[in-house]
Write a protein that holds these residues in place. Sequence first.
Motif, mmCIF file in Angstrom:
data_model
loop_
_atom_site.group_PDB
_atom_site.id
_atom_site.type_symbol
_atom_site.label_atom_id
_atom_site.label_comp_id
_atom_site.label_asym_id
_atom_site.label_seq_id
_atom_site.Cartn_x
_atom_site.Cartn_y
_atom_site.Cartn_z
ATOM 1 N N LEU A 177 -3.838 14.775 -2.135
ATOM 2 C CA LEU A 177 -2.405 15.231 -1.425
ATOM 3 C C LEU A 177 -1.167 15.060 -1.930
ATOM 4 C CD1 LEU A 177 -3.764 16.738 2.210
ATOM 5 C CD2 LEU A 177 -2.911 14.259 2.541
ATOM 6 N N ALA A 178 -0.400 14.428 -2.074
ATOM 7 C CA ALA A 178 0.335 13.470 -2.193
ATOM 8 C C ALA A 178 1.477 14.115 -3.225
ATOM 9 C CB ALA A 178 0.744 12.155 -2.881
ATOM 10 N N GLU A 225 -8.186 10.805 -2.171
ATOM 11 C CA GLU A 225 -7.643 12.242 -1.264
ATOM 12 C C GLU A 225 -6.199 12.127 -0.737
ATOM 13 O OE1 GLU A 225 -10.396 14.697 -0.687
ATOM 14 O OE2 GLU A 225 -12.034 13.471 -0.721
ATOM 15 N N VAL A 226 -5.881 11.196 -0.571
ATOM 16 C CA VAL A 226 -4.298 11.150 0.164
ATOM 17 C C VAL A 226 -3.758 10.915 -0.653
ATOM 18 C CG1 VAL A 226 -2.886 9.733 1.190
ATOM 19 C CG2 VAL A 226 -5.335 9.662 2.317
ATOM 20 N N MET A 227 -3.926 10.791 -2.445
ATOM 21 C CA MET A 227 -3.078 10.644 -3.637
ATOM 22 C C MET A 227 -2.786 12.304 -4.228
ATOM 23 S SD MET A 227 -3.491 8.350 -6.368
ATOM 24 C CE MET A 227 -4.972 7.530 -6.346
ATOM 25 N N MET A 262 1.065 6.758 1.511
ATOM 26 C CA MET A 262 1.974 8.005 2.726
ATOM 27 C C MET A 262 0.095 7.369 3.993
ATOM 28 S SD MET A 262 0.273 11.814 3.767
ATOM 29 C CE MET A 262 1.290 12.676 2.413
ATOM 30 N N ILE A 263 -0.641 5.762 2.642
ATOM 31 C CA ILE A 263 -1.632 5.479 4.248
ATOM 32 C C ILE A 263 -0.932 4.726 5.303
ATOM 33 C CG2 ILE A 263 -3.331 4.041 4.015
ATOM 34 C CD1 ILE A 263 -5.123 6.105 1.742
ATOM 35 N N GLU A 302 -4.395 17.297 7.940
ATOM 36 C CA GLU A 302 -5.100 16.596 5.895
ATOM 37 C C GLU A 302 -4.923 14.814 6.502
ATOM 38 O OE1 GLU A 302 -2.713 18.264 6.085
ATOM 39 O OE2 GLU A 302 -2.470 20.127 4.987
ATOM 40 N N LEU A 312 -7.611 12.090 6.894
ATOM 41 C CA LEU A 312 -7.760 11.110 5.433
ATOM 42 C C LEU A 312 -7.373 9.633 5.605
ATOM 43 C CD1 LEU A 312 -7.104 13.690 2.357
ATOM 44 C CD2 LEU A 312 -9.152 12.781 3.921
ATOM 45 N N VAL A 316 -1.190 3.243 -1.993
ATOM 46 C CA VAL A 316 -0.949 4.571 -1.499
ATOM 47 C C VAL A 316 0.078 5.245 -0.325
ATOM 48 C CG1 VAL A 316 -1.784 7.595 -1.674
ATOM 49 C CG2 VAL A 316 -2.870 6.057 -2.615
#
Lengths: 355, 355
Positions: free
Chosen positions: B181-182, B177-179, A62-63, A137, A141, A60
Motif C-alpha cells: 500500500l505504501a 500488504e501494508v508495505m 504505517m502500522i 485499505e 490491513l 512498516v
Amino acid sequence: MNIPTGHHSRQPGFQHVGVVVPFEEKHPEKNASIEKLVSLVAADMDRVNAMILSRTGSEVTMIPEVANHLISSGGKRLRPMLTLATAGLSEYEGDGHVKLAAAVEFMHTATLLHDDVVDESDMRRGKIAARIKWGNEASVLVGDFLLGQAFRMMVEVGSLRALDILSAAATVIAEGEVMQLAAAKNTETTEDEYLAVIRGKTAELFAAACEVSPVIAGRPKAEQAACRSYGMNLGIAFQLIDDALDYGGKAATLGKNVGDDFREGKITLPVVLSFRRGSAEERAFWKRVLEQGEIEDGDLEQAISIMRRHKSLEDTVERARHYGSMARDALALFPTSPMKQALLETVDFCIARAY
Amino acid sequence: MNIPTGHHSRQPGFQHVGVVVPFEEKHPEKNASIEKLVSLVAADMDRVNAMILSRTGSEVTMIPEVANHLISSGGKRLRPMLTLATAGLSEYEGDGHVKLAAAVEFMHTATLLHDDVVDESDMRRGKIAARIKWGNEASVLVGDFLLGQAFRMMVEVGSLRALDILSAAATVIAEGEVMQLAAAKNTETTEDEYLAVIRGKTAELFAAACEVSPVIAGRPKAEQAACRSYGMNLGIAFQLIDDALDYGGKAATLGKNVGDDFREGKITLPVVLSFRRGSAEERAFWKRVLEQGEIEDGDLEQAISIMRRHKSLEDTVERARHYGSMARDALALFPTSPMKQALLETVDFCIARAY
C-alpha cells in the motif's frame, strides 16, 4: 433534505443535539464508579500498556501510526481490565494474564478498525476514523495485523484452552457482525434476534476476556463458567446502555455523536421496542428513516420523542439492569474480596453511564 | 479517455486483450506438470475439502454463501497441497496435517476477501468479486470469520509451534500488504523493496504451509528449515510469474483480466525493471499511467511494448527461475521419493505457467 442511505454527511443541525435524557427518575447506580477496578489493576495495566505499545511496532511505519491513532485515543480499556481483574479474583500468580489482556485489547481494536469500514463511520472515539485518514485499505490491513499479533501473544502464553476460547470468540464476533449486517435496516427485527446480534458482536469478547484468566489459573470449571457468565451478561448490559446513549447521551462522554446509529439505519433495542409498541403511523416513520434512509431535518428529535412516548429508552436501561443483575449473581460463588467488590461495582458503573 | 485513479471502470477495448506472450524462446519447464503432486495428495485433499466445507458452515447464512462463492470457484488449492505434501515428505502419521492444510486455505481465502476490498477489485478467480455481490462489509467480516476458524482448527491440532508459525505468518502477510500500500503508485520502488513486499504478502504463507508439517511430525530443525525455505522461494517464484502473467497471460487461464495490475497502478517487477532500464520519456509514461492513473486507450499495449524492448518480462521469469532453483536445492537433504519428485516438479510447473 434527504440524506441518502450509507452516505453519512453531517448536517450542522444534527451534531451534538442537546437532547434531554428522558430517563432521570430512578437510577440506583447513580454513584457507581469504576475507580476501584482501575486502581486495583493499575500496576498490571501499566504492563499491559507497555506490551500494547511494543506489539504495535513494525518496520512498516504505517502500522504503528494507524494502530496508535486508535489505541492512544483514550478508550477505557475495559476489556483488558476485566482480564486482569478476573486473574486477581482467580489468585493467578503467573504473568500470562498481561499478554492475554493485551491480546483482548488488540482483538477489540481490530474489530473497531474493521467496523469503521463496515459502517462507513467518519468518527471513532471522538477522533476522525482511521479509514478517513488512511483509507479503508489501511483499516482492514492494520486490523489484520493486530489480530495476528493478538494470536501470537496468546501462543506465547501457551494455554491451548485460552487459545481455544479466544479464537472461538473471534469467529463468534464476526458472526455477530454479519448477523447485524443481515438485520440492518430491518425494522421488524425481534428483541431475540437483536440479542443474538449483541451477544456475538459485543458480549462474546467480554465473556472470553473474563473466562481466560480462571482458565490459565487452573481454577475449577464452575469458576471459569462463573467468570464467563459475568462477562457475557456485563457485555450485554454494556451494549444496551450504548444503544440508549446513542439517543440521549452527550457527544463528549460518548466519544461519538448522538444519533449515529439512527443515521446509519442501525436497528438497536430502543428502535425494536418503539417499533413494536408504535402506531401504524410511527412504524411508517421508522421504515422511512431506517429502511429507506430518508432522513429529514427534525427526524432525530421525532425519533427521540416517539421513544419517550413508549418509554423505550427507560426500558432499554431496565433490560440492561436485568443482565447486570445476572452478571452480579454470577460472581456469588466467589468469597468477598476487594476485587470482587470492584467487579460488582463495574456492573453498576456500566449502567450508570446512561445518566 | 482518462480513467481516474482508483476507479476501475473496465473499457471493452481493455478486456481480454489477446497479447502475444513475448518470452517463448527457451522454457526448460515446458512439460512440467502438477499432476504428480495432485495425485499423491488426492486422498488427503478429499479430507481437506470436507473439512473446509464443514468449517464454513454457520447459522448466519450469509457466511457460507460468501465463503463458498470464493472457495468453490476453483482455486488450485496449491497452499494446502503443499502442507499435505510436506507432511508426506516428513512421514507424518497423524491427521493434524488435514486441519492445518484447511487452516492454510482459510487464511489464504481471508486474505483474498480482504484484498478485494483493498484493491477495489471487480473480479476474482474469473468470478465477480464477493465485495461487488455482497458489499465490502461482507468481505471484511467473512474474512474475519474464516481467520477465526483457521485459528480454531490450529488450536484443535494442538501444536503450539505450528500455531506460532501460522500466527506469525498472519502478521507478516498483513505487513507485506501494508508495505505494498505504501509503495503503491511509486514507480521508484527498488527491486529489493518489491521483494520485501512479495516475501510478506505471498511467500510467507507458502513458507508457513510447508514448515508446519515437519514441525508436527517432530522432524529435525534442519528439515523444518528446508521445508520452510522451499516454500518461501517457491512463493516468490510463484508471485513473480503472476506478475509477468498480468502483462501477457490469457484471461481464461489466469482467472483475472490481463492488465489488472496495470489499471490498479500496482508496481510489480516487470514495471520496476522497465522503469529503471527506461528512457526519460518512458519514465514519464510510467509516472503518468501508474502514479497519476491517467490511462488512455492503447496504454496497456504501449506498456507491454516497452517491457518487450527491455526484456522485462523475460527477466522477471529469469528471476523466478533463480528462486525456483533455491526452492529445489532446499529439498536436497531429503532422500529421493515420489513425493520429493512431485515437489520438485511443482517448482517447474509454477514457472511454466508463464507460457
